[in-house]
Design an enzyme around this catalytic site. Structure first.
Site, PDB file in Angstrom:
ATOM      1  N   THR A   1     -15.882  -4.189  -5.021  1.00  0.00           N
ATOM      2  CA  THR A   1     -17.057  -4.940  -5.121  1.00  0.00           C
ATOM      3  C   THR A   1     -18.303  -3.881  -5.018  1.00  0.00           C
ATOM      4  O   THR A   1     -18.220  -3.170  -3.808  1.00  0.00           O
ATOM      5  CB  THR A   1     -16.967  -5.930  -4.108  1.00  0.00           C
TER       6      THR A   1
ATOM      7  N   GLU B   1     -21.710  -9.123  -2.783  1.00  0.00           N
ATOM      8  CA  GLU B   1     -20.813  -8.140  -3.593  1.00  0.00           C
ATOM      9  C   GLU B   1     -20.355  -8.653  -4.955  1.00  0.00           C
ATOM     10  O   GLU B   1     -19.877  -9.807  -4.806  1.00  0.00           O
ATOM     11  CB  GLU B   1     -19.609  -8.047  -2.485  1.00  0.00           C
TER      12      GLU B   1
ATOM     13  N   ILE C   1     -17.171  -6.428 -10.987  1.00  0.00           N
ATOM     14  CA  ILE C   1     -17.354  -6.173 -12.345  1.00  0.00           C
ATOM     15  C   ILE C   1     -15.966  -6.361 -12.887  1.00  0.00           C
ATOM     16  O   ILE C   1     -15.152  -5.506 -12.644  1.00  0.00           O
ATOM     17  CB  ILE C   1     -18.091  -4.956 -12.788  1.00  0.00           C
TER      18      ILE C   1
HETATM   19  N1  RBF Z   1     -14.087 -12.975   1.707  1.00  0.00           N
HETATM   20  C1  RBF Z   1     -13.768 -13.893   2.577  1.00  0.00           C
HETATM   21  O1  RBF Z   1     -13.578 -13.719   3.889  1.00  0.00           O
HETATM   22  N2  RBF Z   1     -13.524 -15.037   2.269  1.00  0.00           N
HETATM   23  C2  RBF Z   1     -13.379 -15.425   1.112  1.00  0.00           C
HETATM   24  O2  RBF Z   1     -13.387 -16.706   0.583  1.00  0.00           O
HETATM   25  C3  RBF Z   1     -13.974 -14.334   0.000  1.00  0.00           C
HETATM   26  N3  RBF Z   1     -13.931 -14.737  -1.385  1.00  0.00           N
HETATM   27  C4  RBF Z   1     -13.986 -13.761  -2.303  1.00  0.00           C
HETATM   28  C5  RBF Z   1     -13.840 -13.962  -3.771  1.00  0.00           C
HETATM   29  C6  RBF Z   1     -14.112 -13.018  -4.245  1.00  0.00           C
HETATM   30  C7  RBF Z   1     -14.162 -13.168  -6.022  1.00  0.00           C
HETATM   31  C8  RBF Z   1     -14.544 -11.581  -3.985  1.00  0.00           C
HETATM   32  C9  RBF Z   1     -14.953 -10.491  -5.014  1.00  0.00           C
HETATM   33  C10 RBF Z   1     -14.639 -11.159  -2.647  1.00  0.00           C
HETATM   34  C11 RBF Z   1     -14.195 -12.333  -1.772  1.00  0.00           C
HETATM   35  N4  RBF Z   1     -14.443 -12.123  -0.377  1.00  0.00           N
HETATM   36  C12 RBF Z   1     -13.958 -13.184   0.400  1.00  0.00           C
HETATM   37  C13 RBF Z   1     -15.035 -10.817   0.109  1.00  0.00           C
HETATM   38  C14 RBF Z   1     -14.241  -9.980   0.448  1.00  0.00           C
HETATM   39  O3  RBF Z   1     -13.611 -10.038   1.882  1.00  0.00           O
HETATM   40  C15 RBF Z   1     -14.822  -8.506   0.514  1.00  0.00           C
HETATM   41  O4  RBF Z   1     -15.137  -8.273  -1.054  1.00  0.00           O
HETATM   42  C16 RBF Z   1     -14.003  -7.244   1.286  1.00  0.00           C
HETATM   43  O5  RBF Z   1     -14.041  -7.390   2.570  1.00  0.00           O
HETATM   44  C17 RBF Z   1     -14.565  -6.053   0.601  1.00  0.00           C
HETATM   45  O6  RBF Z   1     -15.922  -5.918   1.081  1.00  0.00           O
HETATM   46  P1  ADP Z   2     -17.432  -0.680  -0.560  1.00  0.00           P
HETATM   47  O1  ADP Z   2     -17.163  -1.333   0.876  1.00  0.00           O
HETATM   48  O2  ADP Z   2     -18.186   0.664  -0.123  1.00  0.00           O
HETATM   49  O3  ADP Z   2     -18.245  -1.707  -1.412  1.00  0.00           O
HETATM   50  P2  ADP Z   2     -15.106  -0.933  -2.145  1.00  0.00           P
HETATM   51  O4  ADP Z   2     -13.903  -0.854  -2.039  1.00  0.00           O
HETATM   52  O5  ADP Z   2     -15.618  -2.508  -2.558  1.00  0.00           O
HETATM   53  O6  ADP Z   2     -16.188  -0.327  -1.375  1.00  0.00           O
HETATM   54  O7  ADP Z   2     -15.741  -0.339  -3.712  1.00  0.00           O
HETATM   55  C1  ADP Z   2     -16.895  -0.531  -4.433  1.00  0.00           C
HETATM   56  C2  ADP Z   2     -17.372   0.550  -5.308  1.00  0.00           C
HETATM   57  O8  ADP Z   2     -16.487   1.054  -6.303  1.00  0.00           O
HETATM   58  C3  ADP Z   2     -18.686   0.082  -5.969  1.00  0.00           C
HETATM   59  O9  ADP Z   2     -19.816   0.383  -5.143  1.00  0.00           O
HETATM   60  C4  ADP Z   2     -18.385   1.037  -7.273  1.00  0.00           C
HETATM   61  O10 ADP Z   2     -19.243   2.323  -6.971  1.00  0.00           O
HETATM   62  C5  ADP Z   2     -17.095   0.988  -7.612  1.00  0.00           C
HETATM   63  N1  ADP Z   2     -16.458   0.310  -8.449  1.00  0.00           N
HETATM   64  C6  ADP Z   2     -15.579   0.869  -9.485  1.00  0.00           C
HETATM   65  N2  ADP Z   2     -15.114  -0.249 -10.206  1.00  0.00           N
HETATM   66  C7  ADP Z   2     -15.781  -1.092  -9.871  1.00  0.00           C
HETATM   67  C8  ADP Z   2     -15.818  -2.710 -10.308  1.00  0.00           C
HETATM   68  N3  ADP Z   2     -14.884  -2.963 -11.273  1.00  0.00           N
HETATM   69  N4  ADP Z   2     -16.653  -3.542  -9.833  1.00  0.00           N
HETATM   70  C9  ADP Z   2     -17.193  -3.090  -9.047  1.00  0.00           C
HETATM   71  N5  ADP Z   2     -17.392  -2.019  -8.252  1.00  0.00           N
HETATM   72  C10 ADP Z   2     -16.686  -1.052  -8.809  1.00  0.00           C
HETATM   73 MG    MG Z   3     -17.484  -3.615  -2.058  1.00  0.00          MG
END
Ligand code: RBF
Ligand code: ADP
Ligand code: MG
Length: 151
Positions: free
Chosen positions: A29, A84, A87
Site C-alpha cells: 500500500t 493507504e 494499486i
Molecule cells: N487494517 C485493519 O486493521 N483492518 C481492516 O479492516 C483493514 N482493511 C484493509 C483493506 C484493504 C483493501 C487494505 C489495502 C488494507 C486494509 N487494512 C486494514 C490495512 C492494513 O492493516 C495495512 O495496509 C497494513 O498494516 C500495512 O500498512
Molecule cells: P509501507 O509500510 O512503507 O507503505 P508497504 O509494504 O505497504 O510498505 O509497501 C508499499 C510500497 O510498495 C509503496 O510505497 C510503493 O512504493 C510500493 N508498491 C509496489 N507495488 C505497489 C502497488 N501495487 N500498490 C501500492 N504500492 C506499491
Molecule cells: Mg503501505
C-alpha cells in the site's frame, strides 16, 4: 439529506510506513503523507474505499484501479490514522517520494479487527474483488476522462 462525499479527489506524497503491507499481507500500500490525512473531510471516515489512482512519475501517467484503506489499522493497534492505497497492478519497483493522485468513488466497508492475519488477508482479497466489480461500471469509468487526471 446528507451530501455524498464522493467523488473525493486528492493528491499526496508517498511516504514510508511500517513495511507490513507487502511483507505480511502480500498487498503493498502506498501510504500518503500526513497533510493528506489531515485534509480528509469528516464524511470520509475509517474504512475501505475504491476508486482510481494515478502515479505522477516522469514516464507513467496511467490510471489504475485501486482500493484505499483509511484509519488506524485496528488489527495492528496503530496510533496514527493513515491513508493507504493499494494499486491493482504489479510493479517491479517502488515509488517512495513520488506523488499519487486518487479519486475515491465509494466505500466498501468499515475498518475492523480480525482474529488472525489470515482473516485480514482474505478480507483484503474480497475488497479487491468488490472494487474491481464496481470500477467496471460506467458510473466509475467516466472518471477516467476527468480533468483531474490531465496534466
Ligand atoms: N487494517 C485493519 O486493521 N483492518 C481492516 O479492516 C483493514 N482493511 C484493509 C483493506 C484493504 C483493501 C487494505 C489495502 C488494507 C486494509 N487494512 C486494514 C490495512 C492494513 O492493516 C495495512 O495496509 C497494513 O498494516 C500495512 O500498512
Ligand atoms: P509501507 O509500510 O512503507 O507503505 P508497504 O509494504 O505497504 O510498505 O509497501 C508499499 C510500497 O510498495 C509503496 O510505497 C510503493 O512504493 C510500493 N508498491 C509496489 N507495488 C505497489 C502497488 N501495487 N500498490 C501500492 N504500492 C506499491
Ligand atoms: Mg503501505
Amino acid at each position: 439529506m446528507l451530501k455524498s462525499p464522493f467523488p473525493y479527489f486528492t493528491l499526496g506524497t508517498i511516504v514510508r510506513g511500517f513495511g507490513r503491507g507487502s511483507k505480511e499481507l502480500g498487498c503493498p500500500t502506498a501510504n500518503l503523507d500526513e497533510t493528506t490525512v489531515e485534509n480528509l473531510p469528516t464524511a470520509i471516515d475509517e474504512g475501505v474505499y475504491y476508486g482510481w489512482a494515478q502515479l505522477l512519475t516522469k514516464t507513467n501517467h496511467e490510471i489504475y484501479k485501486m482500493v484505499t484503506s483509511i484509519g488506524t489499522n485496528p488489527f495492528y493497534n496503530n496510533e496514527k490514522k493513515t491513508i493507504e492505497t493499494h494499486i491493482m497492478n504489479e510493479f517491479t519497483n517502488d515509488f517512495y517520494g513520488e506523488q499519487l493522485k486518487i479519486v475515491l468513488l465509494g466505500k466498501i466497508r468499515p475498518m475492523k479487527t480480525f482474529q488472525n492475519l489470515n482473516e485480514l488477508t482474505s478480507a483484503i482479497q474480497q475488497d479487491i474483488t468488490a472494487a474491481n466489480c464496481e470500477l467496471n461500471s460506467n458510473r466509475c469509468r467516466q472518471y477516467l476522462n476527468h480533468s483531474f487526471f490531465k496534466k
